[in-house]
Design an enzyme around this catalytic site. Structure first.
Site, PDB file in Angstrom:
ATOM      1  N   THR A  31       1.117  -1.388  -0.207  1.00 46.77           N
ATOM      2  CA  THR A  31      -0.111   0.013   0.105  1.00 46.77           C
ATOM      3  C   THR A  31       0.962   1.348  -0.546  1.00 46.77           C
ATOM      4  O   THR A  31       1.017   1.409  -1.366  1.00 46.77           O
ATOM      5  CB  THR A  31      -0.724   0.527   1.125  1.00 46.77           C
ATOM      6  OG1 THR A  31      -0.123  -0.279   2.553  1.00 46.77           O
ATOM      7  CG2 THR A  31      -2.251  -0.757   1.201  1.00 46.77           C
TER       8      THR A  31
ATOM      9  N   THR B 180      -0.162  -9.665  12.862  1.00 48.38           N
ATOM     10  CA  THR B 180      -0.005  -8.619  12.311  1.00 48.38           C
ATOM     11  C   THR B 180      -0.103  -8.022  11.042  1.00 48.38           C
ATOM     12  O   THR B 180       0.164  -9.473  10.376  1.00 48.38           O
ATOM     13  CB  THR B 180       1.705  -8.215  12.634  1.00 48.38           C
ATOM     14  OG1 THR B 180       1.795  -7.479  12.233  1.00 48.38           O
ATOM     15  CG2 THR B 180       2.658  -9.310  12.336  1.00 48.38           C
TER      16      THR B 180
ATOM     17  N   LYS C 295       3.317  -6.984   3.828  1.00 47.40           N
ATOM     18  CA  LYS C 295       3.391  -5.687   3.829  1.00 47.40           C
ATOM     19  C   LYS C 295       3.165  -4.479   4.516  1.00 47.40           C
ATOM     20  O   LYS C 295       2.454  -5.631   5.882  1.00 47.40           O
ATOM     21  CB  LYS C 295       2.277  -5.762   2.477  1.00 47.40           C
ATOM     22  CG  LYS C 295       0.603  -5.831   2.854  1.00 47.40           C
ATOM     23  CD  LYS C 295       0.011  -4.980   4.170  1.00 47.40           C
ATOM     24  CE  LYS C 295       0.198  -3.588   3.352  1.00 47.40           C
ATOM     25  NZ  LYS C 295      -0.605  -2.760   4.325  1.00 47.40           N
TER      26      LYS C 295
ATOM     27  N   THR D 170      -8.941   9.593   3.382  1.00 44.76           N
ATOM     28  CA  THR D 170     -10.150   8.796   4.422  1.00 44.76           C
ATOM     29  C   THR D 170     -10.170   7.787   3.682  1.00 44.76           C
ATOM     30  O   THR D 170     -10.260   8.076   2.127  1.00 44.76           O
ATOM     31  CB  THR D 170     -10.915   9.181   4.373  1.00 44.76           C
ATOM     32  OG1 THR D 170     -11.958  10.898   5.529  1.00 44.76           O
ATOM     33  CG2 THR D 170     -11.608   8.717   5.610  1.00 44.76           C
TER      34      THR D 170
ATOM     35  N   ASN E  93       0.772  11.318   7.527  1.00 41.80           N
ATOM     36  CA  ASN E  93      -0.483  10.923   7.857  1.00 41.80           C
ATOM     37  C   ASN E  93      -1.886  11.462   8.195  1.00 41.80           C
ATOM     38  O   ASN E  93      -2.557  11.445   8.374  1.00 41.80           O
ATOM     39  CB  ASN E  93      -1.043   9.964   9.243  1.00 41.80           C
ATOM     40  CG  ASN E  93      -0.173   9.014   8.866  1.00 41.80           C
ATOM     41  OD1 ASN E  93      -0.417   7.501   7.746  1.00 41.80           O
ATOM     42  ND2 ASN E  93       0.633   8.121   9.391  1.00 41.80           N
TER      43      ASN E  93
ATOM     44  N   GLU F 141       6.402   4.372   8.511  1.00 40.27           N
ATOM     45  CA  GLU F 141       6.316   5.544   7.504  1.00 40.27           C
ATOM     46  C   GLU F 141       6.777   6.836   7.694  1.00 40.27           C
ATOM     47  O   GLU F 141       6.965   7.145   9.534  1.00 40.27           O
ATOM     48  CB  GLU F 141       5.042   6.208   7.689  1.00 40.27           C
ATOM     49  CG  GLU F 141       3.526   4.933   7.058  1.00 40.27           C
ATOM     50  CD  GLU F 141       2.391   5.660   7.249  1.00 40.27           C
ATOM     51  OE1 GLU F 141       1.232   4.889   6.356  1.00 40.27           O
ATOM     52  OE2 GLU F 141       2.130   5.287   8.407  1.00 40.27           O
TER      53      GLU F 141
END
Lengths: 425, 425
Positions: free
Chosen positions: A180, A218, A207, A425, A420, A298
């Protein structure tokens, strides 16, 4: 393979990294295609299929708001046998009106087409009974945005192409199609020999970059091996490997709704190794994938391995290490290569574990910065250099006992927040 | 006064905000001076002193790594009487070799000089017995960097100036001298009338912008009232006011080593109000200070009030609201004015509270974005405007019962990370 001290099995005898991902293991084919679920037009549909029914075990999220794919996959794996895992990215199919129905549709489409291929093959083969694959032999994983209806028609339309693309070299394509916001694929494979002639291969792909604070499960992970394992043995090995690896990483303390790990065992290895060697191999594979996940966290610029030793029990060592690894102030200090041991003690003090602060010592990048609860003498420039690395080791000695645990996290960066705040959304 | 719905007492009858901070209350004087503990040369030493022994109660941090000032202050307040609170900023005196000794030195220096002033006054007065102030009548609070020895000599050298500066208008100077990385002072005062002729004043000051996730206590807060309250009554009122205010805010989920709240009651009000009105006033003062703390959270650009209603119990409502308010992904979405209700459900799912996701509805800025667990139809631009405010309200209806709780937090911003990566140990 991940070379962080304390991370992965202590004994790596007989483990040899090999190239490739899940299809480095005999008996598996994989593919990744574009179905159009991702607006970007990047690959978003992956399949990992065993050539014949495989032993299987799964663990999924403990989040109460749970993806229908997790529920489906648990039920599908309950009998210890499965044939394939289909994974879509770009849409988590969570909090959607027809979530369960769409998950079943995905499994059924894959089962139907896989079964048709089986039938064609079996028409000319002697050693396999004819018959379609059942939908309940297909595990489903979905990842991406929450709350947006899944365009399942795009997926079912792409399934024939997906099945046609299945290949013994398809692991990397599958690893790409499950991404993603990951910036790179996460794969690993290892050959294991038990020293008594037994050998097989264990591999995996993963991922995940955010919403990562697993609790008993997880992210999305598919593990493969050609060892012949029953469902119960798969389960036992999987839980043993997940506990000290995926369950000891954190990117942001947010536990996903869709965490899923599946282990499939094709059983094609002619002379498989013993369970001990196999367990170590699986542990090493999970440790390596978990490291890759944290390293791609991230906004992350570095990984921190927080090792707590000298705790009374391993559970307490883990709780203390987790409290340090999830502290925003500690993680911001790691970003700044700042040996801020006061924040480490502060975080430990909130863990609900009893210890004496006056017996605690702390190392940053291998250099002692706190000894017995007060500042040690150290060269700040030297420590800053030792911390300005891809992997920084934070060590805590509690002085209470002999137990140790390591938790991996990444630094908290302005880029994490920026990313983020803007993610749709 | 804080005007967030659900925050502070529902009934504000008889409460009138007045100017000033802790010294808006008769019977108290305060001062703030520069001792040199802060390298910046800004004010760093504050004193709030009652004109005579006052009723007192305190709550301090639950962090196991606890400041010696917290331990001292708990013991000093145990008899329900105190005379003064001395506060230094710039150094927390935590994890330091002579922490306890330095805390005692601070209390003793203040007691000696206050006692000397008493003696001088008493030489010409009839109505007060002569005698020095005991060190155990002086509460101590310290805030700032952890692990660096406190230069206590600078503080003792500044105490005479501090005592000389005590003034009935000294509240603002004291509020300034307790700041660390705060960008503004935090003060409030309210006059309370009980409708039956009883009246008094309740006021407070606070500091704190980071390491804020209180558990039964918080930050540094000094509250004053001129109602005549015994220690046990102070304690009862304080716990009642702290629970729904300071214990329901979070800036970064990191619980400080030095959290302290003290309430001092001078008893000089000629006709004090009843306990019910007094409790509401104290609740309102704590709610307002807690709001000020969150609004000044490190890097924060806005406050989010997370209200969970329809929960089975208030404790469950609070746990759910806290899970939402401490989620990094939710807080990053708040920064981006993004109605990311999927992250809100994700966070609730990790709270360890049982609920049915299909009965959950979510509002962002008053607009319903999720109804019964799936996306509602809404105008994204309209919601973004409704969320782009100084205070954004996130509402969750669990659909399980009648209980409600509100937790305040602030948005997570790149500035928070940048700031805390650079803050020196």
């Amino acid at each position: 393979m991940s070379g962080i001290p304390g991370w992965g099995p202590a004994d790596r005898t007989g483990l040899t990294p090999v190239a490739g991902g899940v299809t480095a293991v005999p008996g598996f084919r994989a593919a990744g295609v574009t179905s159009g679920v991702k607006p970007s037009g990047r690959p978003d549909l992956a399949l990992v299929a065993a050539d014949a029914p495989a032993g299987v075990a799964v663990v999924t999220t403990t989040n109460l708001v749970k993806a229908s794919s997790c529920t489906w996959t648990e039920q599908a794996a309950a009998d210890g046998r499965a044939r394939a895992v289909v994974i879509n990215s770009g849409n988590a199919n969570v909090c959607t009106p027809h979530g369960e129905e769409h998950t079943r549709t995905m499994a059924t489409a894959v089962a139907d087409h896989l079964g048709a291929v089986d039938d064609a093959v079996d028409a000319g083969a002697q050693d396999r009974p004819a018959g379609r694959v059942a939908a309940s032999d297909v595990l489903v994983m979905s990842t991406g945005v929450i709350g947006v209806p899944l365009p399942v028609d795009r997926i079912t339309a792409a399934v024939p192409e997906l099945i046609a693309a299945l290949s013994p070299d398809g692991g990397p394509a599958a690893a790409e199609a499950i991404m993603t916001t990951d910036t790179r694929t996460k794969q690993v494979a290892v050959e294991v020999e038990d020293g008594e002639g037994g050998r097989c291969t264990v591999a995996g792909m993963a991922k995940g970059v955010g919403m990562i604070e697993p609790a008993m499960a997880t992210l999305l992970v598919v593990l493969t091996t050609d060892a012949p394992l029953s469902g119960p043995v798969c389960r036992q090995l999987l839980r043993g490997a997940v506990r000290p690896t995926f369950n000891r990483i954190s990117v942001d303390g947010d536990g996903s709704t869709s965490d899923s790990v599946a282990l499939l065992a094709s059983g094609t290895a002619p002379q498989p190794p013993g369970l001990e060697a196999l367990g170590r191999a699986l542990h090493a594979v999970c440790a390596d994938l978990a490291h890759q996940v944290v390293a791609d966290g991230e906004g992350a610029t570095r990984v921190a391995a927080v090792t707590v030793q000298g705790a009374a029990t391993e559970a307490e060592a883990e709780r203390l290490a987790r409290a340090v690894a999830t502290s925003l102030l500690v993680r911001a200090a790691i970003h700044g290569a700042d040996p801020n041991w006061g924040r480490i003690l502060m975080a430990m003090g909130t863990a609900g574990v009893s210890f004496d602060p006056r017996r605690v010592s702390v190392t940053c990048g291998g250099i002692t910065v706190c000894r017995f609860g007060v500042a040690a003498t150290f060269d700040r420039g030297q420590v800053a250099v030792a911390m300005d690395r891809d992997v920084v080791e934070l060590g805590v000695d509690v002085g209470s006992g002999d137990a140790t645990a390591t938790v991996l996290t990444c630094d908290l960066t302005p880029e994490y927040v920026r990313f983020n705040a803007e993610y749709t959304t």
